[in-house]
Write an enzyme that holds these catalytic residues in place. Structure first.
Site, PDB file in Angstrom:
ATOM      1  N   ARG A 147      55.195  39.920  45.042  1.00  0.00           N
ATOM      2  CA  ARG A 147      55.066  40.900  43.842  1.00  0.00           C
ATOM      3  C   ARG A 147      55.555  42.465  44.481  1.00  0.00           C
ATOM      4  O   ARG A 147      55.828  43.353  43.756  1.00  0.00           O
ATOM      5  CB  ARG A 147      54.295  40.953  42.841  1.00  0.00           C
ATOM      6  CG  ARG A 147      54.682  39.791  41.737  1.00  0.00           C
ATOM      7  CD  ARG A 147      53.261  39.551  40.925  1.00  0.00           C
ATOM      8  NE  ARG A 147      52.841  40.731  40.047  1.00  0.00           N
ATOM      9  CZ  ARG A 147      51.933  40.916  39.201  1.00  0.00           C
ATOM     10  NH1 ARG A 147      50.927  39.799  39.211  1.00  0.00           N
ATOM     11  NH2 ARG A 147      51.871  41.820  38.219  1.00  0.00           N
TER      12      ARG A 147
ATOM     13  N   LYS B   3      38.989  44.542  50.069  1.00  0.00           N
ATOM     14  CA  LYS B   3      40.461  43.935  50.079  1.00  0.00           C
ATOM     15  C   LYS B   3      41.402  44.694  51.196  1.00  0.00           C
ATOM     16  O   LYS B   3      42.504  44.224  51.182  1.00  0.00           O
ATOM     17  CB  LYS B   3      40.932  43.781  48.613  1.00  0.00           C
ATOM     18  CG  LYS B   3      40.091  42.899  47.754  1.00  0.00           C
ATOM     19  CD  LYS B   3      40.515  43.155  46.244  1.00  0.00           C
ATOM     20  CE  LYS B   3      39.659  42.880  45.403  1.00  0.00           C
ATOM     21  NZ  LYS B   3      40.281  43.199  43.779  1.00  0.00           N
TER      22      LYS B   3
ATOM     23  N   HIS C  36      60.747  32.646  55.169  1.00  0.00           N
ATOM     24  CA  HIS C  36      60.513  32.250  53.752  1.00  0.00           C
ATOM     25  C   HIS C  36      60.963  33.783  53.076  1.00  0.00           C
ATOM     26  O   HIS C  36      61.193  34.556  53.528  1.00  0.00           O
ATOM     27  CB  HIS C  36      58.939  32.251  53.557  1.00  0.00           C
ATOM     28  CG  HIS C  36      58.457  31.977  52.211  1.00  0.00           C
ATOM     29  ND1 HIS C  36      58.507  32.827  51.134  1.00  0.00           N
ATOM     30  CD2 HIS C  36      57.971  30.935  51.562  1.00  0.00           C
ATOM     31  CE1 HIS C  36      57.954  32.123  50.104  1.00  0.00           C
ATOM     32  NE2 HIS C  36      57.705  31.080  50.266  1.00  0.00           N
TER      33      HIS C  36
ATOM     34  N   PRO D 297      44.802  37.506  46.298  1.00  0.00           N
ATOM     35  CA  PRO D 297      43.870  37.923  47.327  1.00  0.00           C
ATOM     36  C   PRO D 297      42.729  38.592  46.713  1.00  0.00           C
ATOM     37  O   PRO D 297      42.830  39.537  45.926  1.00  0.00           O
ATOM     38  CB  PRO D 297      44.472  38.815  48.348  1.00  0.00           C
ATOM     39  CG  PRO D 297      46.051  38.398  48.128  1.00  0.00           C
ATOM     40  CD  PRO D 297      46.053  37.954  46.831  1.00  0.00           C
ATOM     41  N   GLU D 298      41.525  38.176  47.007  1.00  0.00           N
ATOM     42  CA  GLU D 298      40.416  38.893  46.686  1.00  0.00           C
ATOM     43  C   GLU D 298      39.689  38.890  48.186  1.00  0.00           C
ATOM     44  O   GLU D 298      40.218  38.428  49.039  1.00  0.00           O
ATOM     45  CB  GLU D 298      39.382  38.297  45.607  1.00  0.00           C
ATOM     46  CG  GLU D 298      40.153  37.992  44.194  1.00  0.00           C
ATOM     47  CD  GLU D 298      39.154  37.720  43.086  1.00  0.00           C
ATOM     48  OE1 GLU D 298      38.354  38.078  42.906  1.00  0.00           O
ATOM     49  OE2 GLU D 298      39.666  36.625  42.363  1.00  0.00           O
TER      50      GLU D 298
ATOM     51  N   ARG E 238      41.614  43.026  31.611  1.00  0.00           N
ATOM     52  CA  ARG E 238      41.975  41.798  32.287  1.00  0.00           C
ATOM     53  C   ARG E 238      41.423  40.697  31.773  1.00  0.00           C
ATOM     54  O   ARG E 238      40.507  40.701  30.812  1.00  0.00           O
ATOM     55  CB  ARG E 238      41.151  41.853  33.585  1.00  0.00           C
ATOM     56  CG  ARG E 238      41.306  43.038  34.465  1.00  0.00           C
ATOM     57  CD  ARG E 238      43.082  43.177  34.889  1.00  0.00           C
ATOM     58  NE  ARG E 238      43.525  42.124  35.577  1.00  0.00           N
ATOM     59  CZ  ARG E 238      43.312  41.703  36.827  1.00  0.00           C
ATOM     60  NH1 ARG E 238      42.749  42.835  37.715  1.00  0.00           N
ATOM     61  NH2 ARG E 238      43.849  40.565  37.571  1.00  0.00           N
TER      62      ARG E 238
END
Length: 270
Positions: free
Chosen positions: A121, A59, A101, A2-3, A259
DNA sequence: GTGAATGTTCATTC
DNA sequence: GGAATGAACATTCA
């Protein structure tokens, strides 16, 4: 994943499928994603209510709740989603058609289907605020939204900073919504080296940056994610020794602002 | 076993 | 005080 474009996609999923439908139950499969709340509180706030129009800032996704048959009131609670690096919202049709899921952490159940918060995560999660006035403190740390910011406010957000360009653009307090992939893509198109200082940008540099940000965001929002097109930098960032899709020069990669960063040494000189 | 992965926050150091 | 760096969080995959 996600961005900003992904979160905008999740907002649309929620708006299209969940808004206006009565929440029958909430199933918390993994309380580890609940932040500053707990399963009974989430259940108490949502069961029997419905989501009103969802809003997004950077976000963050805000889904206000209201009681069926009533207007939204300032004392109604709001569910707040953040998706970390691996989260998302999934709408399933009929419940029986779609098995759970492994990463479905929280499931909102409706007569017509389920809205699932799915996340591998668990770096972030779901919050609950009990009234509108509790929203402001959460959002006060965010800069203007990267998709709706005007050119003037964009310049204003960068004014006075003396930082490396990439970390500045990824700082959600400066500008909300851009992540690692988007920033690399935008800088590549604007022909700006990621380590350039914000303080030495010309007006023309900032103008190109803003225009390319709009351009990349528009196409990404259309796709619901940052596309991996072959003519985009993002389409090549995972290949070792990949050529620049514009000039063929081998792309370079290193760490900027902690990053992994990919850029073209020819198109984006120091 | 190691390092990295589309994110944020906190502590530390310059 | 601002900016840069590294670690932490949780999990999988190459």
């Amino acid at each position: 994943m996600p961005e900003l474009p992904d979160v905008e996609g999740f907002r649309r999923i929620l708006a299209e499928h969940a808004t206006g439908r009565r929440i029958q139950a909430v199933t918390v499969e993994d309380p580890g994603v609940l932040r500053d709340t707990n399963p009974p509180a989430l259940d108490g706030a949502t069961r029997g209510r419905m989501f009103a129009h969802p809003d997004r800032r950077g976000k963050w996704l805000m889904a206000p709740l209201r009681t069926p048959g009533q207007r939204h009131r300032s004392r109604d609670p709001t569910v707040i989603f953040h998706f970390g690096m691996t989260g998302g919202l999934v709408w399933t049709g009929r419940i029986h058609d779609e098995p759970r899921h492994r990463d479905d952490r929280v499931v909102f159940c409706f007569a017509e289907g389920e809205l699932r918060y799915r996340d591998l995560r668990k770096l972030h999660g779901i919050r609950l605020v009990q009234a509108d006035d509790a929203l402001a403190p959460l959002l006060s740390r965010l800069g203007p939204d990267a998709w709706t910011v005007t050119a003037e406010d964009f310049d204003q957000a960068l004014a006075g900073l003396r930082r490396q360009l990439k970390p500045a653009l990824m700082d959600q307090a400066v500008l909300a919504g851009l992540g690692n992939l988007l920033v690399d893509e935008i800088l590549w198109r604007a022909r700006l080296q990621p380590r350039r200082s914000t303080s030495d940008l010309t007006g023309a540099d900032r103008h190109r940056l803003y225009r390319q940000m709009r351009n990349v965001l528009r196409q990404s929002i259309d796709r619901g994610r940052v596309p991996g097109y072959a003519r985009w930098l993002t389409g090549w960032r995972d290949d070792e020794d990949a050529p620049c899709p514009r000039c063929g020069t081998p792309l370079r990669r290193s760490r900027v602002g902690g990053r992994t960063t990919v850029w073209c040494p020819h198109c984006q000189p120091e």
